[in-house]
Design a protein around this motif. Structure first.
Motif, mmCIF file in Angstrom:
data_model
loop_
_atom_site.group_PDB
_atom_site.id
_atom_site.type_symbol
_atom_site.label_atom_id
_atom_site.label_comp_id
_atom_site.label_asym_id
_atom_site.label_seq_id
_atom_site.Cartn_x
_atom_site.Cartn_y
_atom_site.Cartn_z
ATOM 1 N N UNK A 139 6.427 3.672 3.958
ATOM 2 C CA UNK A 139 5.433 3.645 5.034
ATOM 3 C C UNK A 139 5.481 4.885 5.928
ATOM 4 N N UNK A 140 6.540 5.721 5.795
ATOM 5 C CA UNK A 140 6.631 6.935 6.613
ATOM 6 C C UNK A 140 6.303 8.137 5.728
ATOM 7 N N UNK A 141 5.291 8.903 6.146
ATOM 8 C CA UNK A 141 4.846 10.043 5.354
ATOM 9 C C UNK A 141 5.040 11.325 6.163
ATOM 10 N N UNK A 142 5.787 12.276 5.588
ATOM 11 C CA UNK A 142 5.960 13.577 6.246
ATOM 12 C C UNK A 142 4.918 14.523 5.665
ATOM 13 N N UNK A 143 3.952 14.941 6.495
ATOM 14 C CA UNK A 143 2.856 15.773 5.973
ATOM 15 C C UNK A 143 2.769 17.102 6.715
#
Length: 338
Positions: free
Chosen positions: A58-62
């Protein structure tokens, strides 16, 4: 103090901020970690970079900037807001003038997106300046004289090549072959040769520690860990500088060709000046081992690496900010951009 002036190098890999009178106050990765369900920003900069490839679903590093331009407007705005708050300049009375650097060939729509993002972060006025010009100023080149200066600025998303004279760009080229593409090329090479999957951070470590683009100039090796595509288990392999050189060959040649095309379109008098003064390498990519030697050999012109290649654009924005009111060109820009 009303309206401090801020210079921002809005890079694909890093955001560097210069505040007039204080110098470079921030240098952090252009990464934002968000919760993919609630779209809430969880971390920005170095803290978010540490999460890349290591987060739950659920955590996205973009990275909201791609190839030197805004790919995700809302997240870029959130990132800029965070950094401007972090340097302690935003407040009820402080509406800064902001100078932002852009690649040479961005469209008017992309320029508008950058300007709007800065205005929504509280800018009183926004100025846009072409990155190679600012990098040349930051590297200590006197671009305002009537002779030719050439700069190759290799960042994370784009490599900008420009010949400058009388304070403006005479010929220029911008290609989407830079630091990020080098990392992807290393990942692809290792995947194809060793059937091993590695992440972007590992690829970047390989590039920095043993990478080169000049054949035979480095004989280092490194042990890397990744996931074996056949067994699915963790695996360690040894990579050499020679292999990295092979992986980066296509990108290195693209930069050489872009530099050649700019030189071919340069008036003869300015070409003669470039032979005398040489070419200045700036940006994070200037630190890529062997790039200066490769360009010098292919272009038959001396090539120098700037003293602080990573900070050139930020230093250049600072110098331009300090002369903002004196320059007639910028007085015209003020009417356009305010």
């Amino acid at each position: 103090m009303l309206g401090k002036d801020i210079g921002i190098d809005l890079g694909t890999a890093n955001v560097v901020i210069y505040v007039r009178g204080r110098g470079v106050v921030l240098d952090e990765p252009s990464v934002v970690a968000i919760d993919s369900f609630s779209k809430r920003v969880l971390a920005v900069g170095e803290e978010a970079r540490r999460m890349v490839g290591r987060t739950p679903g659920n955590i996205v590093a973009i990275r909201p900037l791609r190839d030197g331009v805004i790919a995700d407007f809302d997240i870029t705005e959130a990132m800029l807001n965070h950094f401007i708050k972090k340097i302690g300049i935003k407040g009820f009375m402080a509406r800064p003038r902001i100078l932002i650097c852009t690649p040479t060939n961005i469209t008017s729509v992309e320029q508008k997106a950058i300007r709007e993002a800065a205005q929504r972060c509280g800018a009183r006025e926004v100025f846009l300046e072409e990155e190679p010009k600012v990098a040349a100023v930051g590297a200590g080149m006197d671009i305002f004289q009537p002779y030719g200066n050439m700069v190759v600025d290799m960042g994370g998303g784009t490599t900008d090549v420009a010949v400058l004279s009388m304070g403006d760009i005479v010929t220029a080229s911008s290609i989407k072959m830079a630091g990020d593409k080098c990392d992807l090329a290393i990942m692809k090479y290792i995947k194809e040769k060793y059937k091993l999957l590695i992440g972007e951070r590992t690829a970047e470590d390989i590039k920095i520690q043993i990478g080169t683009v000049f054949p035979g100039s480095r004989t280092d090796s490194i042990d890397i860990r990744g996931r074996d595509m056949v067994s699915g288990l963790p695996q360690t392999v040894t990579i050499t500088s020679e292999e990295v050189c092979t992986a980066l060959q296509e990108i290195a040649q693209a930069i050489v060709l872009a530099s050649k095309s700019v030189l071919e379109r340069t008036p003869p008098e300015l070409s003669a000046d470039i032979i005398d003064h040489g070419i200045m390498l700036t940006g994070g990519g200037a630190q890529l081992h062997g790039l200066d030697r490769l360009l010098a050999e292919e272009l038959k012109v001396p090539v120098m690496i700037a003293e602080q290649p990573m900070a050139c654009v930020a230093i250049g924005t600072g110098l331009m900010l300090e002369n903002l009111d004196k320059s007639p060109q910028n007085r015209r820009k003020k009417k356009i951009f305010s």
